[in-house]
Write an enzyme that holds these catalytic residues in place. Structure first.
Site, PDB file in Angstrom:
ATOM      1  N   CYS A 119     -34.154  36.306  23.437  1.00 21.01           N
ATOM      2  CA  CYS A 119     -34.764  35.273  22.584  1.00 21.01           C
ATOM      3  C   CYS A 119     -33.811  34.772  21.491  1.00 21.01           C
ATOM      4  CB  CYS A 119     -36.046  35.783  21.944  1.00 21.01           C
ATOM      5  SG  CYS A 119     -37.281  36.237  23.167  1.00 21.01           S
ATOM      6  N   HIS A 256     -37.194  31.138  15.783  1.00 15.10           N
ATOM      7  CA  HIS A 256     -37.681  31.437  17.135  1.00 15.10           C
ATOM      8  C   HIS A 256     -39.206  31.452  17.099  1.00 15.10           C
ATOM      9  CE1 HIS A 256     -38.421  33.196  20.923  1.00 15.10           C
ATOM     10  NE2 HIS A 256     -38.666  34.423  20.479  1.00 15.10           N
ATOM     11  N   ASN A 286     -44.066  31.588  23.615  1.00 14.40           N
ATOM     12  CA  ASN A 286     -42.714  32.096  23.393  1.00 14.40           C
ATOM     13  C   ASN A 286     -41.856  31.734  24.609  1.00 14.40           C
ATOM     14  OD1 ASN A 286     -40.386  33.591  23.125  1.00 14.40           O
ATOM     15  ND2 ASN A 286     -41.414  35.495  22.548  1.00 14.40           N
TER      16      ASN A 286
HETATM   17  O1  UT7 Z   1     -39.519  36.961  21.464  1.00 14.50           O
HETATM   18  C1  UT7 Z   1     -39.081  38.289  21.300  1.00 14.50           C
HETATM   19  C2  UT7 Z   1     -39.762  38.879  20.221  1.00 14.50           C
HETATM   20  N1  UT7 Z   1     -41.139  39.192  20.553  1.00 14.50           N
HETATM   21  C3  UT7 Z   1     -42.021  39.151  19.595  1.00 14.50           C
HETATM   22  O2  UT7 Z   1     -41.692  38.723  18.526  1.00 14.50           O
HETATM   23  C4  UT7 Z   1     -43.395  39.706  19.814  1.00 14.50           C
HETATM   24  C5  UT7 Z   1     -43.734  40.583  18.640  1.00 14.50           C
HETATM   25  N2  UT7 Z   1     -45.040  41.171  18.675  1.00 14.50           N
HETATM   26  C6  UT7 Z   1     -46.174  40.440  18.552  1.00 14.50           C
HETATM   27  O3  UT7 Z   1     -46.142  39.242  18.467  1.00 14.50           O
HETATM   28  C7  UT7 Z   1     -47.471  41.187  18.444  1.00 14.50           C
HETATM   29  O4  UT7 Z   1     -47.236  42.568  18.258  1.00 14.50           O
HETATM   30  C8  UT7 Z   1     -48.406  40.985  19.656  1.00 14.50           C
HETATM   31  C9  UT7 Z   1     -48.929  39.571  19.648  1.00 14.50           C
HETATM   32  C10 UT7 Z   1     -47.639  41.273  20.927  1.00 14.50           C
HETATM   33  C11 UT7 Z   1     -49.610  41.932  19.564  1.00 14.50           C
HETATM   34  O5  UT7 Z   1     -50.280  41.772  18.329  1.00 14.50           O
HETATM   35  P1  UT7 Z   1     -50.740  43.051  17.497  1.00 14.50           P
HETATM   36  O6  UT7 Z   1     -51.480  42.563  16.339  1.00 14.50           O
HETATM   37  O7  UT7 Z   1     -49.507  43.862  17.236  1.00 14.50           O
HETATM   38  O8  UT7 Z   1     -51.737  43.746  18.486  1.00 14.50           O
HETATM   39  P2  UT7 Z   1     -51.649  45.214  19.141  1.00 14.50           P
HETATM   40  O9  UT7 Z   1     -50.540  45.292  20.106  1.00 14.50           O
HETATM   41  O10 UT7 Z   1     -51.733  46.233  18.058  1.00 14.50           O
HETATM   42  O11 UT7 Z   1     -53.013  45.234  19.915  1.00 14.50           O
HETATM   43  C12 UT7 Z   1     -54.278  45.240  19.227  1.00 14.50           C
HETATM   44  C13 UT7 Z   1     -55.379  45.350  20.263  1.00 14.50           C
HETATM   45  C14 UT7 Z   1     -55.183  46.507  21.219  1.00 14.50           C
HETATM   46  O12 UT7 Z   1     -56.448  47.060  21.484  1.00 14.50           O
HETATM   47  P3  UT7 Z   1     -56.896  48.435  20.763  1.00 14.50           P
HETATM   48  O13 UT7 Z   1     -55.876  49.464  21.171  1.00 14.50           O
HETATM   49  O14 UT7 Z   1     -56.885  48.142  19.314  1.00 14.50           O
HETATM   50  O15 UT7 Z   1     -58.259  48.682  21.341  1.00 14.50           O
HETATM   51  C15 UT7 Z   1     -54.661  45.838  22.472  1.00 14.50           C
HETATM   52  O16 UT7 Z   1     -54.994  46.564  23.638  1.00 14.50           O
HETATM   53  O17 UT7 Z   1     -55.420  44.172  21.069  1.00 14.50           O
HETATM   54  C16 UT7 Z   1     -55.405  44.529  22.440  1.00 14.50           C
HETATM   55  N3  UT7 Z   1     -54.730  43.485  23.198  1.00 14.50           N
HETATM   56  C17 UT7 Z   1     -55.354  42.398  23.667  1.00 14.50           C
HETATM   57  N4  UT7 Z   1     -56.635  42.007  23.608  1.00 14.50           N
HETATM   58  C18 UT7 Z   1     -56.935  40.838  24.183  1.00 14.50           C
HETATM   59  C19 UT7 Z   1     -53.420  43.396  23.516  1.00 14.50           C
HETATM   60  N5  UT7 Z   1     -53.199  42.278  24.195  1.00 14.50           N
HETATM   61  C20 UT7 Z   1     -54.373  41.639  24.305  1.00 14.50           C
HETATM   62  C21 UT7 Z   1     -54.753  40.430  24.893  1.00 14.50           C
HETATM   63  N6  UT7 Z   1     -56.047  40.059  24.793  1.00 14.50           N
HETATM   64  N7  UT7 Z   1     -53.895  39.609  25.521  1.00 14.50           N
END
Ligand code: UT7
Length: 329
Positions: A119, A256, A286
Site C-alpha cells: 500500500c 493512503h 482500499n
Molecule cells: O492498506 C494497508 C493497511 N491496512 C489498514 O490500514 C487496515 C487497518 N485496520 C483497520 O482498518 C481495522 O482494524 C479494520 C477495519 C480491519 C477492523 O476494524 P476494528 O475496529 O479494528 O475491528 P476488529 O477487527 O476489532 O473487529 C471488531 C468486531 C469483531 O467481532 P468481535 O470479536 O468483537 O465479536 C470482528 O469479528 O467486528 C467483527 N468483524 C466484522 N463484523 C461485520 C470483522 N469484520 C467484520 C465485517 N462485518 N466485515
C-alpha cells in the site's frame, strides 16, 4: 538566487486514473459474507468499491490511467523515458506490469520496472522516480499505482474482503530546473521507511517460491491500525523538517485510503485541519498502491488541488513499509 543553488525538480505535469466497470456496494456484499453496511461504514467509512471483471487487469487499468495522465501532460510515448509501476498484484509473476504498460503505450525508449511496497508503493515509486529525475539521468516519468486486490482476497474472510477494491492512478513527472527553494514546483521532500519484523501483521499466504500460488491477503487489522496511527507520522514530520515547511503551509493532505478512522486520527495527530484532508476511501475502498493517485485525480478534477498548492502524500503497507512526500503541485 545564484546559479549554484538552482536545482532539478520532479514536477507534476499530469494526473490520471482508471476504475473497473463494476461498482460493488456494501449492501451487495451483505449477501456474500456475514457483514453489514452499517459495520463497514462505521469501522472504515467505505460505502462501495470497484471490482475488476473479465478483461480488466492491473496492466489494463494502469495503461488507462497512464494514458489519461499523458494526455493531460500533453506528452506522447516518445516523451516518456521512465515508467515505474507500484503494484503487488501483477498480471503475471513476470514480466513486470510496467513493461506491459510500456508496450501498450508504444513507449520505445527508456526503462520500465515494477516496485513492490504494497500500500506504500505509490509513495515509494514517487520517491524513486524523483531520484532518477533530479539526477538528470531521465527527463519524464510515468509513475503508476495499479492494483487488482480483488484477485488475492479470500471472499469468505469478512475481516479482509470488504475492505479492498481495484483501480489505478498515474502521474507524469518531469525534470525541470527550479530555484532550489520551497517555492519551486515539484517534489520537495520524500522519506521512506520499512521494518520487516512486522511481516505477520499483513501479508499474502502464497507466492511463486513457497506455495506456487498467488495466495490471499491476511491481516491483523487492529495491529495494522495501531501501527498506522501510532508510528507513521514520523515520515511526515521528517519531510516537514527536511524543508522547513510546516503543517500551516500545507494545502492538501492526501494519505493512503485504507480507513477513514486512520486518516482522521493521523491528520489530528499532526494538527492538519479536516478541510485540508482528501478522502476517497468511501468511494474506492482500499486500492493499495492505487489509492493515492486515485485520490489525487479526484481532488484535481474537482478543482481542490491547484498548481502551486503544497500537497503531502503518505502511506503504510505490508512489511511494514511506509513513507511520505511533500509536493508543490
Ligand atoms: O492498506 C494497508 C493497511 N491496512 C489498514 O490500514 C487496515 C487497518 N485496520 C483497520 O482498518 C481495522 O482494524 C479494520 C477495519 C480491519 C477492523 O476494524 P476494528 O475496529 O479494528 O475491528 P476488529 O477487527 O476489532 O473487529 C471488531 C468486531 C469483531 O467481532 P468481535 O470479536 O468483537 O465479536 C470482528 O469479528 O467486528 C467483527 N468483524 C466484522 N463484523 C461485520 C470483522 N469484520 C467484520 C465485517 N462485518 N466485515
Amino acid at each position: 538566487m545564484t546559479q549554484q543553488t538552482r536545482k532539478l525538480r520532479s514536477v507534476v505535469k499530469g494526473v490520471g486514473s482508471a476504475l473497473p466497470r463494476r461498482c460493488v456496494t456494501n449492501r451487495e456484499l451483505e449477501s456474500q459474507v456475514d457483514t453489514s453496511d452499517a459495520w463497514i461504514v462505521q469501522r472504515t467509512g467505505i460505502t462501495q468499491r470497484y471490482i475488476a471483471g473479465e478483461g480488466e487487469t492491473t496492466a489494463s487499468l494502469g495503461t488507462e490511467a497512464a494514458r489519461m495522465a499523458m494526455a493531460r501532460a500533453g506528452c506522447g510515448p516518445e516523451d516518456i523515458d521512465l515508467i515505474i509501476c507500484a503494484t503487488s498484484t501483477p498480471d503475471l509473476t513476470f514480466p513486470s506490469v510496467a513493461t506491459m504498460i510500456q508496450a501498450e503505450l508504444g513507449v520505445r525508449g527508456g526503462v520500465a520496472f515494477d516496485l513492490q511496497a504494497v500500500c506504500a508503493g505509490f509513495v515509494f515509486a514517487v520517491a524513486t522516480a524523483d531520484k532518477f529525475l533530479i539526477s538528470g539521468s531521465h527527463k519524464r516519468a510515468l509513475v503508476i499505482g495499479a492494483e487488482t486486490f480483488s484477485r488475492i482476497l479470500d471472499w469468505k474472510d469478512r475481516t479482509t474482503c470488504v475492505l479492498f477494491g481495484d483501480g489505478a492512478g498515474a502521474l507524469v513527472l518531469e525534470a525541470q530546473e527550479g530555484e532550489g527553494t520551497n517555492a519551486d514546483r515539484g517534489v520537495l521532500a520524500a522519506r521512506l521507511r520499512s521494518d520487516g519484523r512486522y511481516k505477520s501483521k499483513l501479508y499474502v499466504d502464497g507466492g511463486p517460491s513457497t506455495t506456487g500460488t498467488a495466495g490471499c491477503v491476511r491481516m491483523e487489522g487492529k495491529e495494522v491500525f495501531r501501527f498506522a496511527v501510532g508510528h507513521v507520522t514520523d515520515v511526515m514530520v521528517d519531510s516537514f523538517a527536511d524543508t522547513g515547511l510546516t503543517v500551516e503551509d500545507l494545502n492538501w493532505f492526501v494519505p493512503h485510503q485504507a480507513n477513514q478512522r486512520i486518516i482522521d486520527a493521523s491528520a489530528q495527530k499532526l494538527g492538519i485541519a479536516p478541510q485540508k484532508v482528501v478522502k476517497t476511501v468511501q468511494l474506492h475502498g482500499n486500492t493499495s498502491a492505487a489509492s493515492i493517485p486515485l485520490a489525487l485525480n479526484v481532488a484535481c478534477e474537482d478543482g481542490r488541488i491547484k498548481p502551486g498548492d503544497l500537497v503531502m502524500i503518505e502511506a503504510i503497507g505490508g512489511g511494514f513499509t511506509w513513507g511520505a512526500a511533500l509536493i508543490r503541485w
